[in-house]
Design a protein around this motif. Structure first.
Motif, PDB file in Angstrom:
ATOM      1  N   CYS A 171      -0.140  -3.510  -0.686  1.00 34.19           N
ATOM      2  CA  CYS A 171      -0.105  -2.427   0.232  1.00 34.19           C
ATOM      3  C   CYS A 171       0.833  -2.098   1.422  1.00 34.19           C
ATOM      4  O   CYS A 171       1.630  -1.191   1.631  1.00 34.19           O
ATOM      5  CB  CYS A 171      -1.465  -2.031   0.635  1.00 34.19           C
ATOM      6  N   ARG A 172       1.062  -3.248   1.876  1.00 32.19           N
ATOM      7  CA  ARG A 172       2.005  -3.320   2.979  1.00 32.19           C
ATOM      8  C   ARG A 172       3.440  -3.057   2.794  1.00 32.19           C
ATOM      9  O   ARG A 172       4.210  -2.335   3.385  1.00 32.19           O
ATOM     10  CB  ARG A 172       1.896  -4.451   4.007  1.00 32.19           C
ATOM     11  N   LYS A 173       3.707  -3.649   1.646  1.00 32.15           N
ATOM     12  CA  LYS A 173       5.127  -3.623   1.224  1.00 32.15           C
ATOM     13  C   LYS A 173       5.102  -2.169   0.612  1.00 32.15           C
ATOM     14  O   LYS A 173       6.268  -1.553   0.812  1.00 32.15           O
ATOM     15  CB  LYS A 173       5.550  -4.315  -0.078  1.00 32.15           C
ATOM     16  N   LEU A 174       4.336  -1.379  -0.042  1.00 31.36           N
ATOM     17  CA  LEU A 174       4.350  -0.180  -0.481  1.00 31.36           C
ATOM     18  C   LEU A 174       4.737   0.844   0.830  1.00 31.36           C
ATOM     19  O   LEU A 174       5.409   1.857   0.936  1.00 31.36           O
ATOM     20  CB  LEU A 174       3.167   0.277  -1.184  1.00 31.36           C
ATOM     21  N   CYS A 219      -6.304  -0.871  -0.491  1.00 35.22           N
ATOM     22  CA  CYS A 219      -7.075  -1.413   0.853  1.00 35.22           C
ATOM     23  C   CYS A 219      -6.016  -0.774   1.918  1.00 35.22           C
ATOM     24  O   CYS A 219      -6.477  -0.781   3.057  1.00 35.22           O
ATOM     25  CB  CYS A 219      -7.361  -2.685   0.642  1.00 35.22           C
ATOM     26  N   GLY A 220      -4.760  -0.916   1.629  1.00 35.45           N
ATOM     27  CA  GLY A 220      -3.752  -0.406   2.835  1.00 35.45           C
ATOM     28  C   GLY A 220      -3.509  -1.723   3.358  1.00 35.45           C
ATOM     29  O   GLY A 220      -2.756  -1.501   4.458  1.00 35.45           O
ATOM     30  N   GLU A 221      -3.999  -2.746   3.231  1.00 35.19           N
ATOM     31  CA  GLU A 221      -3.905  -3.982   4.233  1.00 35.19           C
ATOM     32  C   GLU A 221      -3.108  -5.259   3.379  1.00 35.19           C
ATOM     33  O   GLU A 221      -2.574  -5.899   3.906  1.00 35.19           O
ATOM     34  CB  GLU A 221      -5.199  -4.416   4.792  1.00 35.19           C
ATOM     35  N   CYS A 222      -3.371  -5.430   2.015  1.00 34.77           N
ATOM     36  CA  CYS A 222      -2.697  -6.473   1.318  1.00 34.77           C
ATOM     37  C   CYS A 222      -1.474  -6.581   1.430  1.00 34.77           C
ATOM     38  O   CYS A 222      -0.687  -5.477   1.885  1.00 34.77           O
ATOM     39  CB  CYS A 222      -3.320  -6.616   0.115  1.00 34.77           C
ATOM     40  N   ALA A 223      -0.854  -7.661   1.074  1.00 37.81           N
ATOM     41  CA  ALA A 223       0.610  -7.598   1.062  1.00 37.81           C
ATOM     42  C   ALA A 223       1.315  -6.613   0.255  1.00 37.81           C
ATOM     43  O   ALA A 223       2.352  -5.865   0.581  1.00 37.81           O
ATOM     44  CB  ALA A 223       1.117  -9.138   0.693  1.00 37.81           C
ATOM     45  N   GLY A 256      -0.504   3.103  -4.623  1.00 36.36           N
ATOM     46  CA  GLY A 256      -1.093   1.973  -3.913  1.00 36.36           C
ATOM     47  C   GLY A 256      -2.538   1.455  -4.878  1.00 36.36           C
ATOM     48  O   GLY A 256      -2.729   0.325  -4.878  1.00 36.36           O
ATOM     49  N   TRP A 257      -3.157   2.550  -5.326  1.00 37.10           N
ATOM     50  CA  TRP A 257      -4.371   2.126  -6.282  1.00 37.10           C
ATOM     51  C   TRP A 257      -3.800   1.320  -7.476  1.00 37.10           C
ATOM     52  O   TRP A 257      -4.307   0.463  -7.864  1.00 37.10           O
ATOM     53  CB  TRP A 257      -4.709   3.453  -6.863  1.00 37.10           C
ATOM     54  N   ALA A 258      -2.714   1.526  -7.894  1.00 36.10           N
ATOM     55  CA  ALA A 258      -2.002   0.960  -9.094  1.00 36.10           C
ATOM     56  C   ALA A 258      -1.538  -0.609  -8.640  1.00 36.10           C
ATOM     57  O   ALA A 258      -1.709  -1.293  -9.856  1.00 36.10           O
ATOM     58  CB  ALA A 258      -0.827   1.645  -9.718  1.00 36.10           C
TER      59      ALA A 258
END
Ligand SMILES: [Zn+2]
Length: 281
Positions: free
Chosen positions: A61-64, A55-59, A44-46
């Motif tokens: 991060c959500r895909k991950l 952030c856990g919230e952007c597109a 996620g950091w990458a």
């Protein structure tokens, strides 16, 4: 499952915060779900697009989170040994030349990396040495001593913070051996090594011991002490550099024997003899 922040070692958080994550990271823990949680956090950091990564919230991060990010690939272990096979590593090598879809880099997560046979490890080593584009390799290990030395030396190794008592016990056993190495009495070294009376704890203890010896080697070369373990300093002053390097070999060999199911008391007594020999190199 503990909070992710309590699992991630301080050094790794600092590297993430400073944007200085190396291209190959080996995470070590006996807790598989903690390993995959941390691997996803690092991935996620990458790939995260926000300024506060991950952030856990952007597109991205959500895909991950849903396992659908096109630039993050988690290898699949299979078979009796539950290890990643060479066909899978070849597929990763073929995929690695394709540009990332959405991120600036591609991320490959290798679960059970320490269980891989030599052939897939060697194929993976080639990719690690010459990645065709920016990549982040995350190797998940129960014990990084299971990695080929050539791979281990190219990774930054991080032990996840432990929750259970097992790791505390392994750490204490490793420290007893390190203390005995600083003393002149041979018998304390034999006692300390023979206290390794459970295979899994012994493997974990060897992992801790290897880390202590490695830190002592660095301390001996640079004169700096990372962390605040006075035992590391004492070890670096008690044993010459070539002795410490030879000790790493002896520890790796003992771990190898343990994994091959060699009799535990034979392994621990051989370890004591080898370490004593290394000490006076
Ligand atoms: Zn994000």
């Amino acid at each position: 499952m503990a909070e992710i922040n309590s699992l991630i070692p301080k050094e790794l958080s600092a590297l993430m915060a400073g944007n200085r994550i190396p291209h190959a990271v080996a995470l070590e823990s006996s807790d598989k779900s903690a390993l995959s949680e941390c691997a996803n956090y690092l991935a996620g950091w990458a790939i995260c697009k926000s300024s506060n990564r991950p952030c856990g919230e952007c597109a991205a991060c959500r895909k991950l989170k849903s396992g659908n990010h096109p630039d993050v690939y988690t290898a699949k272990p299979e078979g009796k040994k539950n290890a990643v096979k060479i066909s899978e590593i070849r597929a990763i090598c073929a995929d690695s030349v394709i540009k990332p879809n959405e991120s600036d880099c591609k991320v490959y997560i290798i679960p059970e990396a320490d269980k891989m046979e030599a052939a897939p490890q060697n194929a993976f080593l080639k990719l690690m040495e010459e990645p065709p584009q920016p990549m982040l390799f995350i190797l998940l290990c129960e014990n990084t001593l299971g990695l080929l030395r050539t791979i281990r030396s190219r990774c930054s190794v991080f032990k996840l913070n432990a929750e259970g008592g097992d790791d505390e016990q392994a750490k204490a056993l490793a420290e007893d051996i390190a203390k005995a190495l600083c003393q002149s009495k041979e018998i304390s070294l034999i006692y300390a090594c023979c206290a390794l009376d459970d295979r899994q704890t012994a493997l974990n203890a060897l992992g801790c011991l290897s880390e202590l010896v490695r830190s002592a080697t660095v301390c001996g070369i640079t004169g700096t002490l990372s962390g605040d373990n006075p035992l590391v300093k004492e070890l670096s002053m008690s044993v010459k550099r070539r002795g410490l390097i030879a000790m790493q070999e002896s520890i790796a060999k003992a771990a190898d024997y343990l994994r091959k199911n060699v009799n535990l008391s034979l392994v621990s007594s051989t370890l004591a003899i080898n370490l004593r020999y290394n000490k006076y190199l």
